[in-house]
Design an enzyme around this catalytic site. Structure first.
Site: not given
Length: 144
Positions: A10, A39, A62, A89, A92, A98
């Site tokens: 982030h 990134t 993502d 987001h 997302d 998960r």
């Protein structure tokens, strides 16, 4: 077998991630790197590492990395996320985390965990991932 690593940070954690990579640069040689937009650009510009870039996180990056995990194309997720900053987001992000857990992918969300993973014998050696019942159930549902 070349390890395939997904890297995300982030905005509030990008500087921290870049500093951490600079201390561990040798550990990224001979690895296949995937990253979300900015990134990936920062990693490539700073270190000259080839990075397979996706969209930025808020624009679907993502989810794109989550899809790579679903296709069994990612071995490790390094995700320096910012727990103190709300993200537009967020659903997302939760879906990505998960999926990584369900598909039994190691996830480092901070420097300490990333250091542990990079210094594990499994980072260097081949690791046979345990296929959980959840993973089998999901794969069965996908394959149908």
């Amino acid at each position: 077998m070349v390890k395939k690593i997904a890297i995300i940070a982030h905005d509030g954690k990008k500087k921290e991630l870049i500093e951490w990579i600079s201390k561990n640069l040798e550990m990224f040689k001979d690895k296949e790197i995937y990253a979300t937009g900015t990134t990936g650009m920062l990693i490539n510009e700073k270190f000259g590492i080839k990075v397979n870039r996706f969209l930025s996180g808020p624009l679907g990056g993502d989810i794109q990395i989550g899809n790579m995990i679903l296709e069994d194309k990612i071995d490790l997720l390094i995700f320096f996320w910012d727990p103190l900053e709300a993200q537009p987001h967020d659903p997302d992000i939760k879906a990505l985390l998960r999926i990584a857990v369900l598909f039994n992918i190691p996830v480092a969300c901070n420097q300490s965990t990333a250091d542990y993973i990079l210094n594990s014998k499994y980072y260097i050696e081949t690791y046979q991932k345990v296929i959980t019942d959840d993973y089998k159930r999901i794969k069965r549902d996908i394959d149908i």
